[in-house]
Write a protein that holds these residues in place. Structure first.
Motif, mmCIF file in Angstrom:
data_model
loop_
_atom_site.group_PDB
_atom_site.id
_atom_site.type_symbol
_atom_site.label_atom_id
_atom_site.label_comp_id
_atom_site.label_asym_id
_atom_site.label_seq_id
_atom_site.Cartn_x
_atom_site.Cartn_y
_atom_site.Cartn_z
ATOM 1 N N HIS A 28 4.208 1.836 6.224
ATOM 2 C CA HIS A 28 5.020 2.139 5.042
ATOM 3 C C HIS A 28 4.165 2.883 4.046
ATOM 4 C CE1 HIS A 28 8.524 -0.025 6.243
ATOM 5 N NE2 HIS A 28 7.721 -0.931 6.737
ATOM 6 N N ARG A 29 4.512 4.135 3.782
ATOM 7 C CA ARG A 29 3.643 4.977 2.982
ATOM 8 C C ARG A 29 4.235 5.389 1.644
ATOM 9 N NH1 ARG A 29 -0.526 7.662 4.564
ATOM 10 N NH2 ARG A 29 -1.404 7.107 6.570
ATOM 11 N N ARG A 30 5.458 4.978 1.389
ATOM 12 C CA ARG A 30 6.150 5.577 0.251
ATOM 13 C C ARG A 30 5.739 5.051 -1.123
ATOM 14 N NH1 ARG A 30 11.703 3.999 1.996
ATOM 15 N NH2 ARG A 30 10.469 2.565 3.191
ATOM 16 N N HIS A 31 5.827 5.904 -2.117
ATOM 17 C CA HIS A 31 5.781 5.535 -3.536
ATOM 18 C C HIS A 31 4.640 4.604 -3.895
ATOM 19 C CE1 HIS A 31 9.648 7.283 -3.094
ATOM 20 N NE2 HIS A 31 10.204 6.228 -2.569
ATOM 21 N N LEU A 32 3.470 4.827 -3.370
ATOM 22 C CA LEU A 32 2.363 3.959 -3.724
ATOM 23 C C LEU A 32 1.553 4.623 -4.837
ATOM 24 C CD1 LEU A 32 1.517 2.890 -0.115
ATOM 25 C CD2 LEU A 32 2.652 1.529 -1.841
ATOM 26 N N LEU A 33 1.712 4.112 -6.026
ATOM 27 C CA LEU A 33 1.135 4.733 -7.206
ATOM 28 C C LEU A 33 -0.077 3.947 -7.697
ATOM 29 C CD1 LEU A 33 4.520 5.372 -9.022
ATOM 30 C CD2 LEU A 33 3.200 6.967 -7.644
ATOM 31 N N PRO A 34 -0.878 4.561 -8.548
ATOM 32 C CA PRO A 34 -2.040 3.842 -9.076
ATOM 33 C C PRO A 34 -1.640 2.651 -9.929
ATOM 34 C CG PRO A 34 -2.107 6.173 -9.643
ATOM 35 C CD PRO A 34 -0.757 5.905 -9.075
ATOM 36 N N SER A 35 -2.609 1.809 -10.183
ATOM 37 C CA SER A 35 -2.351 0.589 -10.955
ATOM 38 C C SER A 35 -1.899 0.885 -12.374
ATOM 39 C CB SER A 35 -3.633 -0.215 -11.020
ATOM 40 O OG SER A 35 -3.466 -1.288 -11.896
ATOM 41 N N GLU A 36 -0.970 0.088 -12.868
ATOM 42 C CA GLU A 36 -0.571 0.168 -14.266
ATOM 43 C C GLU A 36 -1.012 -1.088 -14.999
ATOM 44 O OE1 GLU A 36 0.820 2.708 -15.625
ATOM 45 O OE2 GLU A 36 1.090 3.796 -13.758
ATOM 46 N N GLU A 37 -1.348 -2.127 -14.244
ATOM 47 C CA GLU A 37 -1.522 -3.450 -14.836
ATOM 48 C C GLU A 37 -2.887 -4.027 -14.552
ATOM 49 O OE1 GLU A 37 0.835 -6.509 -15.669
ATOM 50 O OE2 GLU A 37 1.263 -4.846 -17.009
ATOM 51 N N GLU A 202 17.178 -4.254 9.141
ATOM 52 C CA GLU A 202 17.873 -3.296 8.251
ATOM 53 C C GLU A 202 17.747 -3.738 6.791
ATOM 54 O OE1 GLU A 202 21.497 -2.454 11.346
ATOM 55 O OE2 GLU A 202 22.019 -2.960 9.256
ATOM 56 N N VAL A 203 17.977 -5.046 6.595
ATOM 57 C CA VAL A 203 17.894 -5.595 5.235
ATOM 58 C C VAL A 203 16.478 -5.442 4.684
ATOM 59 C CG1 VAL A 203 17.986 -7.785 3.945
ATOM 60 C CG2 VAL A 203 19.860 -7.163 5.482
ATOM 61 N N PHE A 204 15.496 -5.665 5.552
ATOM 62 C CA PHE A 204 14.094 -5.534 5.132
ATOM 63 C C PHE A 204 13.821 -4.110 4.626
ATOM 64 C CE2 PHE A 204 9.760 -4.254 6.581
ATOM 65 C CZ PHE A 204 9.053 -4.914 5.588
ATOM 66 N N GLU A 205 14.229 -3.113 5.432
ATOM 67 C CA GLU A 205 13.988 -1.710 5.046
ATOM 68 C C GLU A 205 14.722 -1.339 3.763
ATOM 69 O OE1 GLU A 205 12.242 1.018 5.805
ATOM 70 O OE2 GLU A 205 11.076 -0.125 7.255
ATOM 71 N N SER A 206 16.004 -1.737 3.697
ATOM 72 C CA SER A 206 16.788 -1.241 2.562
ATOM 73 C C SER A 206 16.572 -2.046 1.288
ATOM 74 C CB SER A 206 18.276 -1.194 2.926
ATOM 75 O OG SER A 206 18.707 -2.497 3.242
ATOM 76 N N LEU A 207 16.308 -3.347 1.398
ATOM 77 C CA LEU A 207 16.220 -4.166 0.183
ATOM 78 C C LEU A 207 14.822 -4.663 -0.155
ATOM 79 C CD1 LEU A 207 19.490 -6.306 0.544
ATOM 80 C CD2 LEU A 207 19.160 -4.164 -0.680
ATOM 81 N N ASN A 208 13.998 -4.935 0.870
ATOM 82 C CA ASN A 208 12.681 -5.524 0.576
ATOM 83 C C ASN A 208 11.621 -4.459 0.291
ATOM 84 O OD1 ASN A 208 10.645 -7.432 0.237
ATOM 85 N ND2 ASN A 208 11.100 -8.525 2.106
ATOM 86 N N ILE A 209 11.673 -3.348 1.034
ATOM 87 C CA ILE A 209 10.677 -2.291 0.799
ATOM 88 C C ILE A 209 10.723 -1.777 -0.654
ATOM 89 C CG2 ILE A 209 10.050 0.091 1.440
ATOM 90 C CD1 ILE A 209 8.854 -2.014 3.296
ATOM 91 N N VAL A 211 11.133 -3.475 -3.246
ATOM 92 C CA VAL A 211 10.367 -4.440 -4.052
ATOM 93 C C VAL A 211 8.869 -4.163 -3.892
ATOM 94 C CG1 VAL A 211 9.820 -6.891 -4.370
ATOM 95 C CG2 VAL A 211 12.165 -6.208 -3.818
ATOM 96 N N VAL A 212 8.461 -3.885 -2.652
ATOM 97 C CA VAL A 212 7.044 -3.572 -2.390
ATOM 98 C C VAL A 212 6.664 -2.297 -3.156
ATOM 99 C CG1 VAL A 212 5.327 -3.020 -0.609
ATOM 100 C CG2 VAL A 212 7.151 -4.668 -0.112
ATOM 101 N N ASP A 213 7.546 -1.315 -3.121
ATOM 102 C CA ASP A 213 7.287 -0.063 -3.848
ATOM 103 C C ASP A 213 7.176 -0.319 -5.351
ATOM 104 O OD1 ASP A 213 7.270 1.400 -1.529
ATOM 105 O OD2 ASP A 213 9.348 2.065 -1.689
ATOM 106 N N TYR A 214 8.042 -1.184 -5.855
ATOM 107 C CA TYR A 214 7.996 -1.497 -7.293
ATOM 108 C C TYR A 214 6.634 -2.083 -7.659
ATOM 109 C CZ TYR A 214 8.644 -3.907 -11.700
ATOM 110 O OH TYR A 214 8.470 -4.366 -12.982
ATOM 111 N N GLY A 219 0.499 -1.533 -9.354
ATOM 112 C CA GLY A 219 -0.875 -1.736 -8.902
ATOM 113 C C GLY A 219 -1.155 -3.119 -8.356
ATOM 114 N N LYS A 220 -0.112 -3.799 -7.874
ATOM 115 C CA LYS A 220 -0.314 -5.195 -7.486
ATOM 116 C C LYS A 220 -0.363 -5.424 -5.981
ATOM 117 C CE LYS A 220 1.146 -7.217 -11.686
ATOM 118 N NZ LYS A 220 1.704 -8.321 -12.401
ATOM 119 N N VAL A 221 -0.060 -4.387 -5.215
ATOM 120 C CA VAL A 221 0.095 -4.608 -3.772
ATOM 121 C C VAL A 221 -1.207 -4.440 -3.004
ATOM 122 C CG1 VAL A 221 1.257 -3.793 -1.678
ATOM 123 C CG2 VAL A 221 2.523 -3.956 -3.819
ATOM 124 N N HIS A 222 -1.512 -5.419 -2.168
ATOM 125 C CA HIS A 222 -2.646 -5.346 -1.247
ATOM 126 C C HIS A 222 -2.048 -5.313 0.152
ATOM 127 C CE1 HIS A 222 -5.655 -6.314 -4.362
ATOM 128 N NE2 HIS A 222 -4.584 -6.850 -4.912
#
Ligand SMILES: Nc1ncnc2c1ncn2[C@@H]1O[C@H](COP(=O)(O)OP(=O)(O)O)[C@@H](O)[C@H]1O
Ligand SMILES: Nc1ccn([C@H]2C[C@H](O)[C@@H](COP(=O)(O)OP(=O)(O)O)O2)c(=O)n1
Ligand SMILES: [Mg+2]
Length: 292
Positions: A28-37, A202-209, A211-214, A219-222
């Motif tokens: 999963h490569r999308r929307h991974l931005l630098p840390s804000e927090e 399907e639910v994982f891709e459309s609804l959970n990803i 949240v990961v992007d958010y 800047g919280k995702v490892h």
């Protein structure tokens, strides 16, 4: 001894310098931005010690790690290991919901129908179960496994508990591997069948990803590559949590220095340097490199 450790710490990167970086980000490569927090050092301190460290009246807040990943990515397996090696309370949203089903309550019947269909249970039910479990456990560091599953879950948690997580651990696993693991899980779960698995993916891709992007944008995702044996994956997990503990130690030392009770109390030039470094780190962002 402590100074030697501090020196090493200052030379190395923040907690996110685990094996969570670019090479493991192929799924999963999308929307991974630098840390804000910034990561709150006072909550990191509690990773290392149960001793309360002054944090402006908020010392009762636990350190919260959300643990996300697709169905079968190994969240539960890794959480058990983290809980055992790092002393976290392990709260699994799925287990709490299954417990409610087993209680035979009316709510349980509704939950069972939703889980069989691979859909997501209304947030007010799940958040309330998690909130109660956090209260009961009274732990100072918690893993919340399999939650939030969607933006609605996330928003409901933040509104009810009044907090964001400190970190989000994301197990990145290819779909075919997840399907293989789920079909072999053999725990008699009503959702471990191919029809429900398809819907859950399907639910994982459309609804959970999303949240990961958010949380990536905060800047919280490892991100951890979930391919390999459970032990191999835990090596990457261990690096992440050990690194967080190192930073926790540093936060404890900083508080001791401020209070004049710790190892860095003598005001000689070296200690002054250490103190300045600690002050600097206090304002420094602790961020995940994520990928891209
Ligand atoms: N790295 C791994 N390699 C192979 N099988 C695994 C691995 N990690 C976990 N499993 C197995 O895969 C299944 C799903 O793992 P689990 O931890 O329940 O995942 P999740 O909580 O993400 O659904 C279980 O049967 C578990 O024993
Ligand atoms: N936040 C959550 C977590 C789980 N659920 C429901 C829907 C999920 O498919 C099931 C099972 O969740 P669980 O986390 O145990 O599943 P996996 O460990 O990913 O296989 O529970 C939910 O509705 N909301
Ligand atoms: Mg699980």
């Amino acid at each position: 001894m402590w100074r030697r450790r501090l020196g090493a710490l200052l030379l190395r990167s923040p907690p996110s310098s685990s094996s969570t970086a670019a090479s493991s980000c192929q799924h999963h490569r999308r929307h991974l931005l630098p840390s804000e927090e910034p990561l709150a050092l006072n909550r990191l301190a509690r990773l290392f010690t149960s001793q309360a460290v002054s944090d402006g009246g908020n010392s009762q807040k636990p350190f919260i790690a959300f643990v996300l990943g697709g169905p079968g990515s190994g969240k539960g397996t890794q959480c058990t290991k983290i809980a055992s090696d790092f002393g976290f309370a392990h709260l699994s949203a799925g287990d709490l919901l299954r417990h409610e089903i087993a209680s035979g309550s009316e709510k349980g019947e509704l939950i069972l129908d939703i889980i069989k269909e691979g859909r997501i249970v209304p947030s007010e039910i799940t958040v309330e179960l998690i909130r109660k479990a956090m209260e009961t456990s009274n732990a100072n560091k918690v893993l919340i496994d399999g939650f939030p599953r969607c933006e609605e879950n996330r928003i409901a948690f933040e509104r009810t508990v009044g907090r964001e997580p400190d970190i989000v651990v994301f197990f990145d696993c290819p779909e075919d591997e997840m399907v293989k693991r789920l079909l072999g899980r053999n725990q008699g779960r009503v959702d471990d069948n191919i029809e429900t698995i398809k819907k859950r993916l399907e639910v994982f891709e459309s609804l959970n990803i999303p949240v990961v992007d958010y949380y990536s944008s905060r800047g919280k995702v490892h991100k951890i590559n979930a391919m390999g044996t459970a032990d191999e994956i835990f090596e990457a997990v261990r690096k992440l949590f050990s690194s967080l503990s190192d930073w926790g130690r540093l936060a404890v030392e900083k508080e001791k220095w401020r209070a004049g009770t710790g190892t860095a109390t003598q005001r000689n030039p070296t200690d002054l340097l250490i103190a300045e470094a600690l002050e600097f780190l206090d304002g420094k962002r602790v961020q995940s490199p994520d990928c891209e």
